[in-house]
Scaffold this active site. Structure first.
Site, PDB file in Angstrom:
ATOM      1  N   TYR A   1      -8.801 -39.277  -5.970  1.00 36.40           N
ATOM      2  CA  TYR A   1      -8.475 -38.611  -4.712  1.00 36.40           C
ATOM      3  C   TYR A   1      -8.406 -39.693  -3.610  1.00 36.40           C
ATOM      4  CZ  TYR A   1      -9.445 -36.231  -0.326  1.00 36.40           C
ATOM      5  OH  TYR A   1      -9.405 -35.824   0.978  1.00 36.40           O
TER       6      TYR A   1
ATOM      7  N   LYS B   1     -12.985 -26.545  -2.935  1.00 37.44           N
ATOM      8  CA  LYS B   1     -11.889 -26.199  -3.833  1.00 37.44           C
ATOM      9  C   LYS B   1     -12.255 -24.959  -4.674  1.00 37.44           C
ATOM     10  CE  LYS B   1     -10.070 -29.667  -1.816  1.00 37.44           C
ATOM     11  NZ  LYS B   1     -10.863 -30.835  -1.722  1.00 37.44           N
TER      12      LYS B   1
ATOM     13  N   ASP C   1     -16.814 -36.749 -10.687  1.00 34.36           N
ATOM     14  CA  ASP C   1     -16.241 -35.812  -9.716  1.00 34.36           C
ATOM     15  C   ASP C   1     -15.561 -34.711 -10.540  1.00 34.36           C
ATOM     16  OD1 ASP C   1     -14.569 -34.430  -7.976  1.00 34.36           O
ATOM     17  OD2 ASP C   1     -14.024 -36.190  -6.811  1.00 34.36           O
TER      18      ASP C   1
HETATM   19  C1  LIG Z   1     -11.048 -34.613  -6.441  1.00 38.56           C
HETATM   20  C2  LIG Z   1     -11.562 -34.571  -5.039  1.00 38.56           C
HETATM   21  N1  LIG Z   1     -12.739 -35.153  -4.754  1.00 38.56           N
HETATM   22  C3  LIG Z   1     -13.252 -35.136  -3.499  1.00 38.56           C
HETATM   23  C4  LIG Z   1     -12.570 -34.533  -2.452  1.00 38.56           C
HETATM   24  C5  LIG Z   1     -13.161 -34.549  -1.059  1.00 38.56           C
HETATM   25  O1  LIG Z   1     -13.719 -33.312  -0.746  1.00 38.56           O
HETATM   26  P1  LIG Z   1     -13.747 -32.669   0.737  1.00 38.56           P
HETATM   27  O2  LIG Z   1     -12.330 -32.513   1.175  1.00 38.56           O
HETATM   28  O3  LIG Z   1     -14.489 -31.398   0.528  1.00 38.56           O
HETATM   29  O4  LIG Z   1     -14.474 -33.639   1.603  1.00 38.56           O
HETATM   30  C6  LIG Z   1     -11.346 -33.921  -2.713  1.00 38.56           C
HETATM   31  C7  LIG Z   1     -10.595 -33.281  -1.601  1.00 38.56           C
HETATM   32  O5  LIG Z   1      -9.420 -32.979  -1.727  1.00 38.56           O
HETATM   33  C8  LIG Z   1     -10.825 -33.943  -4.037  1.00 38.56           C
HETATM   34  O6  LIG Z   1      -9.651 -33.378  -4.328  1.00 38.56           O
END
Ligand SMILES: Cc1ncc(COP(=O)(O)O)c(C=O)c1O
Length: 392
Positions: free
Chosen positions: A111, A208, A183
């Site tokens: 990400y 999500k 993650d």
């Molecule tokens: C795979 C992944 N990890 C971490 C994050 C970060 O999370 P947040 O947007 O809740 O801070 C995202 C956000 O799109 C993501 O898609």
């Protein structure tokens, strides 16, 4: 069922849907309310200094958040859960376990925000990151040295849906005494439980699938080791990126249908992936459920189904044509994020992955004409019609 049956430890014995609905939650002791109340308070009365009911100040502890954290832990078969005010807040806390000079091995199609916090924040504090295609787990072994402290992976990866073998990497991290963080945002705890496969910490962007309704930004860490939990709790309380009670309540409510939503995401995802596979406007499709996906066997081994995230590379489309197609959907909304009940379409290069330099992202297949679909739980006929008209 008495109160004790719902604690995080006994919840581990329950099946997924029962945990999603009950874990961490007991009828409110003062009123019997079935739903955990929103304890909208920043502080708590103390009869005399230190004589309190375990709650002092809501940055560190709040009963609504505690119920959520116990539920989150149970979903990942973990003893401890910590909720953060965003997924990035959770990532930030993990990285603060490290010290200058430490090294991290991670994937090369993360990400964009994870890439950004690693390279633009923690690199400045003297932490070195190695970005590798971890669909070959042996690359971890090849890059470990005496400074390596942590391995951070995403699987399926965002946005090219590569699958990383959690168990294989877990064996290497155990052998080399490294912290292993997964993650698990794209899979959700319904499809995959990395701790059972050897991870030390599971991280989620709760924003999500877990939250599921595109109305809350939140993150979480789930883990089993008590000493590590204490270190992370110290960072969580000291740095203060903790969510409020209203958001905690909304996520607790969202989780109650996680299993139902995930079944529908997977079923709609499958039908859309099959429709797009041979579509004349699609040059490439990324979805781990296809038997010819390069890591399909590993996906089958570690996931219960293949999810509702699909990426496509459009045939003969320059940036302008890609923008035109991305803007012509009527049921799918062009937006960042994923995992909500509504279908979303995303252009990673200009949206979620904009912070990754072009050369880096293209190495990982994140090209200008790639679109990412987060397939929601609407009626499949409407979703298919929308895709047909947008690609026509
Ligand atoms: C795979 C992944 N990890 C971490 C994050 C970060 O999370 P947040 O947007 O809740 O801070 C995202 C956000 O799109 C993501 O898609």
């Amino acid at each position: 069922m008495n109160y004790r049956l719902r604690t995080v430890l006994t919840a581990q014995l329950m099946k997924f849907a029962t945990k999603a609905i009950h874990a961490g939650q007991e009828p409110d002791p003062t009123t019997g309310a079935i739903m955990t109340p929103i304890y909208q308070t920043s502080t708590y009365w103390q009869k005399s200094p230190g004589d309190n009911k375990g709650y002092e100040y809501s940055r560190g502890t709040n009963p609504t958040r505690k119920a959520l954290e116990d539920c989150l832990a149970a979903l990942e078969n973990a003893k401890f859960g910590l909720a953060f005010s965003s997924g990035m807040g959770a990532t930030d806390a993990v990285m603060k376990l490290l010290a200058p000079g430490d090294e991290v091995i991670t994937g090369n199609d993360l990400y964009g925000g994870s890439y950004r916090i690693f390279t633009k924040i923690f690199a400045n504090y003297g932490i070195k990151f190695h970005f590798l295609d971890l669909s070959d787990p042996e690359l971890v072994r090849a890059h470990v040295n005496d400074k390596t402290k942590l391995v951070w992976i995403e699987t399926p990866t965002n946005p090219t849906m590569r699958i990383v073998d959690i168990e294989a990497i877990g064996k290497i991290t155990k052998e080399k005494n490294l912290l292993f963080v997964v993650d698990n945002t794209f899979a959700s705890p319904y499809l995959q439980n990395p701790i059972d496969l050897g991870a030390d910490i599971v991280m989620h962007s709760v924003t999500k699938y877990i939250g599921g309704h595109s109305d809350v930004v939140m993150g979480a860490l789930m883990l089993n080791d008590e000493d590590l939990y204490k270190k992370l709790w110290f960072i969580y309380n000291a740095c203060g990126a903790t969510p409020g009670p209203m958001d905690s309540f909304l996520v607790l409510r969202g989780i109650k249908t996680l299993h139902l939503r995930m079944k529908a995401h997977c079923e709609n995802g499958r039908q859309i992936a099959e429709f797009l596979k041979d579509h004349p406007k699609v040059e490439k499709i990324y979805w781990p459920g296809f038997t010819d996906h390069p890591n399909h066997d590993i996906a089958k081994k570690q996931m219960r189904d293949f999810g509702g995230m699909i990426s496509i590379v459009l045939k003969d489309a320059d940036l302008q044509e890609t923008f035109r197609i991305a803007s012509s959907f009527k049921v799918f909304s062009l937006a960042e994020s994923l995992g909500g009940v509504e279908s979303l379409i995303n252009h990673p290069v200009s949206m979620t992955h904009g912070s990754i330099p072009k050369a880096e992202r293209e190495k990982a297949g994140v090209v200008d004409n790639l679109l990412r679909l987060s397939v929601g739980v609407e009626d499949i006929e409407d979703l298919l019609e929308d895709i047909k008209q947008a690609l026509s």
